[in-house]
Scaffold this motif. Structure first.
Motif, PDB file in Angstrom:
ATOM      1  N   HIS A  75       0.841  -1.156  -0.018  1.00  0.00           N
ATOM      2  CA  HIS A  75      -0.066   0.065  -0.095  1.00  0.00           C
ATOM      3  C   HIS A  75       0.872   1.247   0.018  1.00  0.00           C
ATOM      4  O   HIS A  75       0.588   2.322  -0.851  1.00  0.00           O
ATOM      5  CB  HIS A  75      -0.941   0.070   1.198  1.00  0.00           C
TER       6      HIS A  75
ATOM      7  N   HIS B 225       0.999   4.432  -2.830  1.00  0.00           N
ATOM      8  CA  HIS B 225       1.073   5.688  -2.810  1.00  0.00           C
ATOM      9  C   HIS B 225       1.971   6.365  -3.391  1.00  0.00           C
ATOM     10  O   HIS B 225       1.738   7.473  -3.960  1.00  0.00           O
ATOM     11  CB  HIS B 225       1.031   6.102  -1.297  1.00  0.00           C
TER      12      HIS B 225
ATOM     13  N   ASP C  11      -6.219   7.517   0.302  1.00  0.00           N
ATOM     14  CA  ASP C  11      -6.577   6.213  -0.042  1.00  0.00           C
ATOM     15  C   ASP C  11      -7.229   5.957  -1.135  1.00  0.00           C
ATOM     16  O   ASP C  11      -8.406   6.757  -1.325  1.00  0.00           O
ATOM     17  CB  ASP C  11      -6.866   5.259   1.170  1.00  0.00           C
TER      18      ASP C  11
HETATM   19 ZN    ZN Z   1      -2.718   5.081   2.590  1.00  0.00          ZN
END
Ligand code: ZN
Ligand code: KG4
Length: 357
Positions: free
Chosen positions: A110, A114, A316
């Motif tokens: 994750h 980003h 996110d």
């Molecule tokens: Zn995040």
């Protein structure tokens, strides 16, 4: 190649479809309002909510991309770090999807996703220094290519966003309060002597924000005029009866202390690392005006290209997961159905099955 991306590591459920041409579709459901009632993310609620909305979002994202499930070559899923229960929902869904369609599964870090997010909008330049600032993480990386990351430093306690949100909570701002703090900071000049830039008198590239957070909270507690009695609505987050000018100065000073700490460590990394051509700043806190200004200035002074994703790709989202998965699949990386979720605090292993089907 068509790749589906699934994001469910915290309190946003998101699904996206990408191809060689870029982002084809994206659907996102935020649970922020649900968790705001509790002043923070409740893991049990987050996992249940992912479970109920994921199939609908997936159907909608595929329809918007004009794709049928069988058209997909790959399914990328954020495997961590994040909330374990939430990650397991996304992983189980992705595995079921791959079992049913024959698509290749790839687990995505994750945090790397980003930092690769600017690639959704622009061609990125490497080697790059990557600064990830989010609610859960503050990490500094050397990125030699989209598939090669080396961790240079990380927070030893609170993440930058966590410090923002905890200070904001003490000020009775709605959760998550980072952006309200930032908005108010625009109304004043920072007092550089008010709060310490914590953990800079050392020679490492790690961060520590909990001391700064405590200094601000202690200051707020000592000046009752800075805090609203009750949590106000989002329309007027600082509430009535507050000394707005003094509060704005506190926010500006705190913003500056965080931004300048990040600037100092990023600059130290640039002094040590050879051949860096670009600076990437990503994660939800990259929306912060002080951090954006400090990083813009740093990149200009050091002759680096700056990559700052648009706000919708800072927080996110599944587009960044689909994009990172697309890049991994292009490198021949994939995972088996034994792919494991990685909870926050544990390093994400580089355990791809390389090569053929
Ligand atoms: Zn995040
Ligand atoms: O990356 P993100 O969406 O979630 C995580 O993966 O953690 O980041 C959310 C964080 C929250 O802490 C929120 O308060 C913070 O980003 N944030 C900001 C700003 N906008 C969002 N913090 C400071 N200034 C902002 N403008």
């Amino acid at each position: 190649m068509l790749c589906l991306g699934i994001e469910s590591s915290c309190d946003e459920t998101a699904v996206a479809v990408v191809s060689e041409g870029g982002l084809l579709s994206e659907r996102l459901a935020s649970q922020a309002d649900m968790h705001a009632l509790f002043g923070g993310v409740v893991p049990e609620i987050a996992a249940r909510e992912h479970l109920s909305v994921l199939p609908v979002l997936c159907r909608e994202a595929l329809a918007a991309a004009g794709a049928a499930p069988g058209d997909l070559d790959g399914v990328a899923v954020a495997r961590g770090p994040g909330l374990l229960g939430s990650l397991l929902v996304g992983l189980s869904f992705a595995k079921g999807f791959c079992l049913g369609t024959g698509a290749r599964l790839v687990g995505v870090n994750h945090l790397h996703a980003h930092l690769l997010a600017p690639g959704l909008e622009l061609e990125m330049l490497f080697p790059a220094l990557g600064l990830l600032v989010s609610g859960g993480h503050t990490h500094l990386y050397r990125m030699d290519s989209p598939g090669s990351f080396r961790l240079l430093g990380r927070t030893l306690d609170d993440a930058a966003g966590e410090a923002f949100d905890k200070v904001a909570k003490r000020l009775n701002f709605p959760y998550p309060g980072g952006r309200f703090l930032d908005e108010l900071a625009q109304e004043a000049e920072p007092d550089h002597g008010l709060f310490p830039r914590a953990y800079i008198d050392n020679d490492n590239l790690d961060f520590s924000f909990s001391g700064l957070k405590t200094a601000v909270v202690t200051h707020v507690d000592a000046h009752p005029g800075l805090r609203a009695e009750r949590m106000a609505g989002a329309g007027e987050p600082w509430g009535r009866g507050v000394d707005r000018a003094a509060l704005a100065r506190v926010c500006a000073s705190f913003n500056w202390a965080v931004s300048d700490t990040l600037r100092i460590k990023a600059e130290r990394a640039l002094d040590r690392e050879r051949g860096i051509r670009a600076l990437v700043v990503a994660g939800g806190v990259a929306a912060n005006s002080g951090i954006r200004a400090a990083m813009r200035d740093l990149a200009r002074r050091r002759g680096l290209e700056l990559f700052l994703p648009s706000p919708r790709f800072c927080t996110d989202n599944a587009a960044m997961v689909a994009h990172a998965g697309f890049l991994a699949l292009s490198l021949g990386r994939r995972h088996g159905l034994d792919l494991e979720a990685v909870p926050r605090g544990r390093a994400v292993p580089e355990d791809w099955l390389q090569g053929a089907d």
